[in-house]
Design a protein around this motif. Structure first.
Motif, PDB file in Angstrom:
ATOM      1  N   LYS A   1      -0.810  -5.000  12.443  1.00  0.00           N
ATOM      2  CA  LYS A   1      -0.138  -5.047  11.143  1.00  0.00           C
ATOM      3  C   LYS A   1      -0.667  -6.250  10.369  1.00  0.00           C
ATOM      4  O   LYS A   1      -0.945  -7.300  10.947  1.00  0.00           O
ATOM      5  CB  LYS A   1       1.376  -5.169  11.319  1.00  0.00           C
TER       6      LYS A   1
ATOM      7  N   GLU B   1      -0.516  -5.354  18.095  1.00  0.00           N
ATOM      8  CA  GLU B   1       0.553  -4.870  18.957  1.00  0.00           C
ATOM      9  C   GLU B   1       0.117  -4.973  20.413  1.00  0.00           C
ATOM     10  O   GLU B   1      -1.075  -4.953  20.722  1.00  0.00           O
ATOM     11  CB  GLU B   1       0.889  -3.423  18.599  1.00  0.00           C
TER      12      GLU B   1
ATOM     13  N   LYS C   1      -2.585   4.684  10.997  1.00  0.00           N
ATOM     14  CA  LYS C   1      -2.285   3.341  11.463  1.00  0.00           C
ATOM     15  C   LYS C   1      -3.509   2.442  11.299  1.00  0.00           C
ATOM     16  O   LYS C   1      -4.640   2.886  11.370  1.00  0.00           O
ATOM     17  CB  LYS C   1      -1.874   3.374  12.939  1.00  0.00           C
ATOM     18  N   GLN C   2      -3.231   1.162  11.059  1.00  0.00           N
ATOM     19  CA  GLN C   2      -4.312   0.181  11.011  1.00  0.00           C
ATOM     20  C   GLN C   2      -4.756  -0.099  12.443  1.00  0.00           C
ATOM     21  O   GLN C   2      -3.952  -0.499  13.280  1.00  0.00           O
ATOM     22  CB  GLN C   2      -3.840  -1.082  10.305  1.00  0.00           C
TER      23      GLN C   2
END
Length: 415
Positions: free
Chosen positions: A341, A283, A309-310
């Motif tokens: 992601k 991101e 979250k990854q």
């Protein structure tokens, strides 16, 4: 650089002189050994730098040359101290800082270990802490010869140690025994075997193959070039017959077999690659966190990203100190956090062929490093619904011969 520092400590000013004979003024300054530098013409006047001591002796020269002087700016420590003479807290803080640096310089704040490969830094530091040698101890209590002696005594595989005190850092350089425990034990066994004439060693085949070349230095060869052998077959015997004049066997002599045996062997190769894989898509948003450490405690500014979250975390940390050998027990760093992601993808034919080919090239390179020659390569790439395969057979020319203790019995010779 030293001249500039001395000028700053003593103090100096920038002046402007104006008059009918500035050249005479400069000549008299030189005659009376008054240093002048940074001379620049400014219209009908001249500007220059003069020390405080020199300004005090310019009065007679100014009157003699009928020139006028104006002080433009003042530089140096004397003017700084005079300007801030009422700031007692500031100067008290400076003195306190100097005193703190002096006190900190009396202690050890870093232990650096070099040359260790088998023993980790944590293992060695734990041992030193057990012996009360750790960061925070006084420099006067450090006994470098004793530290080297303790490390050699505790770790048998350390054959050389050097300890030195460099500023506030203890530097320990060690050298470990390059032989592993298994190799050392094998060497001791070989030495023992050589000393004991009642024991001997044979060389046996480690795998199936064809003998292509054999050079025997010690022992009785049991195979010849071109012979087909199987795993476990006797190649060189360490059992030598002792015969009398009538060619009758009267006893046996055992020795350590030594030979170079090259065999042509076949080795199966298989590599499997799953065609489906996950690719990280990062991101755009990143989060930065500043932190500092004191001892085992850590303090951070800002909050971390939400759990679940990854995320990838990259840290950059710097130890604070006046020099490499004078480090404070404080580290400052910045931590960068990026979320991503996992996107499911499938290798194309060009991609999986390239990956499997590169892996196979690395496998062949490792074989060549071991002295193995590749005579023939029959490895091909296949693909099914879910996986890609690199399968085939390699024909190799390699050194063989595994040691085995000689059996006290009749030696069966190969035809």
């Amino acid at each position: 650089m030293l001249t500039r520092i001395l000028r700053y400590v003593k103090g100096y000013v920038r002046i402007r002189i104006r008059g009918n004979s500035p050249e005479r003024f400069l000549n008299l300054c030189r005659y009376h050994h008054i240093p002048v530098w940074g001379l620049e013409p400014k219209g009908h006047a001249y500007e220059m730098y003069v020390t405080i001591h020199g300004v005090k002796h310019l009065g007679p020269i100014l009157r003699k040359t009928n020139t006028r002087m104006r002080i433009l700016k003042k530089y140096g420590l004397p003017f700084f101290l005079f300007q801030h003479r009422k700031r007692k807290v500031f100067f008290a803080g400076c003195l306190g800082c100097l005193a703190l640096i002096y006190v900190l310089s009396l202690f050890v704040w870093d232990i650096q270990i070099e040359g260790n490969y088998k023993k980790t830094d944590e293992t060695l530091l734990a041992f030193l802490r057990k012996e009360k040698i750790a960061c925070g101890m006084r420099r006067s209590e450090v006994d470098c010869p004793e530290i080297a002696k303790m490390i050699r005594k505790e770790f048998e595989d350390v054959i050389w140690v050097s300890a030195s005190l460099e500023g506030c850092r203890i530097r320990i350089a060690i050298k470990e025994n390059s032989d592993s425990g298994e190799e050392a034990e094998q060497g001791a066994e070989e030495k023992k075997t050589g000393e004991n004439s009642e024991e001997g060693t044979d060389l046996i085949a480690e795998k199936d193959g064809v003998v292509r070349k054999i050079v025997v230095r010690n022992g009785i060869p049991q195979v010849h070039e071109g012979d087909q052998v199987k795993k476990g077959d006797l190649l060189v015997s360490g059992k030598v017959e002792i015969k009398n004049d009538s060619q009758e066997i009267t006893g046996w002599q055992y020795q350590h077999s030594d030979a170079d045996i090259w065999m042509e062997t076949e080795q199966e190769y298989e590599d499997i690659l799953n065609l489906s894989y996950k690719e990280k898509r990062y991101e755009k948003r990143e989060k930065h966190q500043i932190y500092w450490k004191t001892g085992k405690k850590e303090y951070a500014l800002g909050s971390e990203m939400k759990a679940g979250k990854q995320m990838e975390i990259h840290s950059s940390e710097v130890r604070i100190g006046l020099s490499k050998s004078f480090q404070f027990p404080i580290s400052v760093g910045i931590r960068t956090m990026r979320t991503y992601k996992n996107i499911g993808k499938t290798y194309t034919q060009e991609e999986f062929q390239k990956i499997l080919s590169e892996r196979f090239a690395l496998f062949q390179r490792d074989l060549r490093k071991k002295g193995v020659q590749i005579l023939e390569n029959n490895v091909k790439i296949y693909k099914d619904k879910d996986n890609a395969y690199a399968r085939g057979t390699l024909t190799l020319l390699e050194k063989c011969g595994k040691e085995r203790k000689t059996e006290h019995g009749n030696v069966r010779e190969n035809d």
